[in-house]
Motif scaffolding. Sequence first.
Motif, PDB file in Angstrom:
ATOM      1  N   SER A   1       0.701  -1.186  -0.096  1.00 27.44           N
ATOM      2  CA  SER A   1      -0.028  -0.011  -0.010  1.00 27.44           C
ATOM      3  C   SER A   1       0.826   1.371  -0.116  1.00 27.44           C
ATOM      4  O   SER A   1       0.235   2.242  -0.473  1.00 27.44           O
ATOM      5  CB  SER A   1      -0.952   0.004   1.298  1.00 27.44           C
TER       6      SER A   1
ATOM      7  N   PHE B   1      -6.076   0.883   0.813  1.00 27.51           N
ATOM      8  CA  PHE B   1      -5.596   0.508  -0.274  1.00 27.51           C
ATOM      9  C   PHE B   1      -6.250  -0.785  -0.586  1.00 27.51           C
ATOM     10  O   PHE B   1      -6.721  -1.240  -1.657  1.00 27.51           O
ATOM     11  CB  PHE B   1      -4.191   0.206  -0.281  1.00 27.51           C
TER      12      PHE B   1
ATOM     13  N   CYS C   1      -5.916   4.568  -7.131  1.00 33.62           N
ATOM     14  CA  CYS C   1      -5.149   5.111  -6.225  1.00 33.62           C
ATOM     15  C   CYS C   1      -4.858   6.406  -6.579  1.00 33.62           C
ATOM     16  O   CYS C   1      -3.719   6.868  -5.713  1.00 33.62           O
ATOM     17  CB  CYS C   1      -4.019   4.163  -5.544  1.00 33.62           C
TER      18      CYS C   1
END
Length: 216
Positions: free
Chosen positions: A28, A38, A67
């Motif tokens: 992550s 994450f 992300c």
Amino acid sequence: MPALKAVAFDYGKVLSLPPTAQQWQTLSSRFGMQPPEFQRIYWGHREELDRGTLDNIAYWQAVALDCGHKIDAAEAERLIEHDSAQWSNENPEMLALARDLRRSGYRTAILSNMESRLLALIRQRLPWLDEFEVQIFSCEVGTVKPEPAIYLECCRRLACEPHEALFLDDKKVNTEAARKVGMESYVFHSATDEVMLTGEQEITVAELRAMLLNGR
């Protein structure tokens, strides 16, 4: 409980140990995120990957975009290697149970959602996979849990009716789907993982041994 002839095991967090907190943190942190945030993104694209309709590089590029990042194929390969490694540690306690069940006359199966790169790695690293008479991995059959077809195919290959088979999985949605097709099914966790908590009482290895082996 009716007489059981077979036991099917999920792979991740049942026959294998879950990734460690440090492994999740390492993964992550590459996206500047904390593991819980994450992991929600990580699992969000997993069904397509496990079904075999999304390749690994495309999967990681989709995760990266969600992300807030863009990655090239080389970085995706590094992520694939890390991810595969963190899912390749066996759970000795559950593996011992599976072996004892076979010695007691049960047929055993692996019934797992799994993507192709991880499958290739564990087949190389974990020769005990071949101790299971039936191995059903989603990427090879084109259907995933909790879809009914994958459970019914498992029972077909085990040569038993659904009510003659028991299924163990770490996710409640998958155990509920198994029950809907007629299988006995329980939630099992090899370790505590806040992301995957089910709210359902989880069965232990000791309870499984008492249920399945006492009197056999």
